[in-house]
Motif scaffolding. Structure first.
Motif, mmCIF file in Angstrom:
data_model
loop_
_atom_site.group_PDB
_atom_site.id
_atom_site.type_symbol
_atom_site.label_atom_id
_atom_site.label_comp_id
_atom_site.label_asym_id
_atom_site.label_seq_id
_atom_site.Cartn_x
_atom_site.Cartn_y
_atom_site.Cartn_z
ATOM 1 N N VAL A 1 6.095 50.980 -48.643
ATOM 2 C CA VAL A 1 6.485 51.602 -47.385
ATOM 3 C C VAL A 1 5.252 52.102 -46.634
ATOM 4 O O VAL A 1 5.144 51.951 -45.416
ATOM 5 N N ILE A 2 4.312 52.700 -47.377
ATOM 6 C CA ILE A 2 3.062 53.141 -46.755
ATOM 7 C C ILE A 2 2.324 51.947 -46.146
ATOM 8 O O ILE A 2 1.787 52.035 -45.028
ATOM 9 N N HIS A 3 2.300 50.829 -46.858
ATOM 10 C CA HIS A 3 1.664 49.609 -46.339
ATOM 11 C C HIS A 3 2.310 49.192 -45.024
ATOM 12 O O HIS A 3 1.615 48.843 -44.054
ATOM 13 N N GLN A 4 3.635 49.218 -44.976
ATOM 14 C CA GLN A 4 4.354 48.810 -43.771
ATOM 15 C C GLN A 4 4.056 49.752 -42.609
ATOM 16 O O GLN A 4 3.859 49.308 -41.471
ATOM 17 N N ILE A 5 4.002 51.053 -42.893
ATOM 18 C CA ILE A 5 3.668 52.011 -41.838
ATOM 19 C C ILE A 5 2.281 51.726 -41.285
ATOM 20 O O ILE A 5 2.037 51.791 -40.077
ATOM 21 N N ALA A 6 1.355 51.389 -42.188
ATOM 22 C CA ALA A 6 -0.042 51.176 -41.790
ATOM 23 C C ALA A 6 -0.221 49.964 -40.886
ATOM 24 O O ALA A 6 -1.255 49.852 -40.209
ATOM 25 N N GLN A 7 0.748 49.074 -40.857
ATOM 26 C CA GLN A 7 0.654 47.914 -39.961
ATOM 27 C C GLN A 7 1.003 48.294 -38.527
ATOM 28 O O GLN A 7 0.728 47.524 -37.597
ATOM 29 N N GLU A 8 1.605 49.468 -38.354
ATOM 30 C CA GLU A 8 2.067 49.871 -37.030
ATOM 31 C C GLU A 8 1.415 51.143 -36.504
ATOM 32 O O GLU A 8 1.410 51.382 -35.294
ATOM 33 N N ALA A 9 0.894 51.963 -37.409
ATOM 34 C CA ALA A 9 0.341 53.261 -37.002
ATOM 35 C C ALA A 9 -0.766 53.651 -37.981
ATOM 36 O O ALA A 9 -0.819 53.138 -39.102
ATOM 37 N N PRO A 10 -1.637 54.580 -37.584
ATOM 38 C CA PRO A 10 -2.726 54.967 -38.477
ATOM 39 C C PRO A 10 -2.234 55.635 -39.757
ATOM 40 O O PRO A 10 -1.382 56.525 -39.729
ATOM 41 N N VAL A 11 -2.755 55.187 -40.882
ATOM 42 C CA VAL A 11 -2.637 55.851 -42.174
ATOM 43 C C VAL A 11 -4.064 56.076 -42.650
ATOM 44 O O VAL A 11 -4.869 55.130 -42.686
ATOM 45 N N TRP A 12 -4.385 57.304 -43.042
ATOM 46 C CA TRP A 12 -5.759 57.655 -43.350
ATOM 47 C C TRP A 12 -5.977 57.773 -44.853
ATOM 48 O O TRP A 12 -5.018 57.774 -45.639
ATOM 49 N N THR A 13 -7.216 57.869 -45.244
ATOM 50 C CA THR A 13 -7.555 57.992 -46.661
ATOM 51 C C THR A 13 -8.512 59.158 -46.872
ATOM 52 O O THR A 13 -9.248 59.560 -45.963
ATOM 53 N N LEU A 14 -8.478 59.681 -48.094
ATOM 54 C CA LEU A 14 -9.450 60.683 -48.542
ATOM 55 C C LEU A 14 -10.155 60.106 -49.757
ATOM 56 O O LEU A 14 -9.527 59.858 -50.787
ATOM 57 N N ASP A 15 -11.444 59.890 -49.647
ATOM 58 C CA ASP A 15 -12.236 59.304 -50.729
ATOM 59 C C ASP A 15 -12.717 60.417 -51.646
ATOM 60 O O ASP A 15 -13.482 61.281 -51.237
ATOM 61 N N ILE A 16 -12.276 60.382 -52.910
ATOM 62 C CA ILE A 16 -12.658 61.434 -53.865
ATOM 63 C C ILE A 16 -13.626 60.867 -54.916
ATOM 64 O O ILE A 16 -13.704 61.408 -56.028
ATOM 65 N N ASN A 17 -14.356 59.834 -54.554
ATOM 66 C CA ASN A 17 -15.306 59.228 -55.482
ATOM 67 C C ASN A 17 -16.233 60.300 -56.051
ATOM 68 O O ASN A 17 -16.808 61.102 -55.328
ATOM 69 N N GLY A 18 -16.356 60.316 -57.396
ATOM 70 C CA GLY A 18 -17.172 61.312 -58.077
ATOM 71 C C GLY A 18 -16.346 62.372 -58.776
ATOM 72 O O GLY A 18 -16.851 63.058 -59.660
#
Length: 277
Positions: free
Chosen positions: A229-246
């Protein structure tokens, strides 16, 4: 995997964790309905969220991380052996956060989209959605709840050199916008993975809830992951990420993950004990 409804109210006072942080993120939904059958005999008669790591269950450790970061309320979606989860929550006594449970009667036949559908009334305002098989450090959780400037939907991601078929793979651009998420993405495009912890702020929760209601009504609705569902939303509107590498986290999905998670929990506990001394 190691990395760098029916409601019941369990009335509890607020958490007594020293040094808990102030935050606008006050509620989390934890998805703990599944049996975890890929763990074999470890989950024959208990849900995997009740496996102990260095003396505390996975669910306890999740709730502790929330309380330490000022999250006041947790909604645990239960299914397999829900009676054991209810008993475990009662044993926490006065420890926060306040906990309510929502029972998913479809846990045997529906994937985790079904758990969020039965808990859809809880998806409002600022809220976390957290897979019930993922351990994260308190410091990592602090990054997630403290990311208050990111409105909408935010998927917590990590990076590594290569990705396998079981990773929830992500394609993200340099600005942090998610373009695709799933297990079957083209590996040549994949540059991150989801750790199973999402934050919804502002209108993000409403967008997600409405998308869940549409998806569950499709012919494949009971068989898909909520991240579809998140993937589908991302095709139509911004979905953001938080990179917690480390930051350290671990997913408990296979027998070999248990030993890794045990080592992770023991290391966190040793550090906490050393700081408190």
């Amino acid at each position: 995997m190691l990395r760098c409804g029916e409601c019941n109210l369990l009335a509890k006072p607020m958490p007594q964790f020293a040094g808990s942080r102030a935050t606008n993120m006050k509620k989390a939904i934890i998805l703990s309905a599944g049996q975890g059958s890929r763990l074999g005999h470890l989950t024959d008669d208990r849900p995997k969220c009740l496996i102990e790591f260095n003396g505390r269950t996975l669910l306890d450790r999740q709730l502790d991380a929330l309380a330490a970061n000022g999250v006041e309320e947790a909604v645990v979606v239960t299914g397999f052996r829900d009676d054991q989860i209810e008993a475990a929550l009662k044993r926490r006594g006065d420890l926060g956060p306040r906990v309510r449970t929502v029972y998913n009667p479809f846990y045997k036949v529906a994937d985790n989209l079904g758990s969020l559908f039965v808990a859809k009334a809880e998806i409002e305002g600022d809220v976390l959605v957290w897979n019930g098989d993922t351990l994260v450090s308190e410091e990592l959780m602090a990054r997630v709840v403290g990311n208050q400037g990111q409105e909408g939907i935010c998927v917590t991601i990590d990076r590594k050199d290569g990705y396998d078929e079981d990773d929830m793979k992500v394609v993200v651009d340099d600005a942090g916008r998610l373009h695709a998420i799933g297990k079957r993405l083209d590996l040549s495009e994949v540059n991150a993975e989801s750790i199973g912890l999402l934050a919804f702020r502002g209108a993000g929760a409403q967008t997600f809830r409405h998308a869940i209601e549409r998806a569950i009504r499709t012919s494949e609705g009971t068989t898909i992951w909520y991240l579809r569902v998140i993937h589908q939303i991302a095709q139509e509107a911004p979905v953001w990420t938080l990179d917690i590498n480390g930051h350290e986290w671990g997913e408990v999905d296979f027998p070999e993950d248990v030993e890794n998670a045990q080592a992770l929990a023991a290391r966190w506990d040793a550090v906490r004990k050393s700081v408190a001394a």
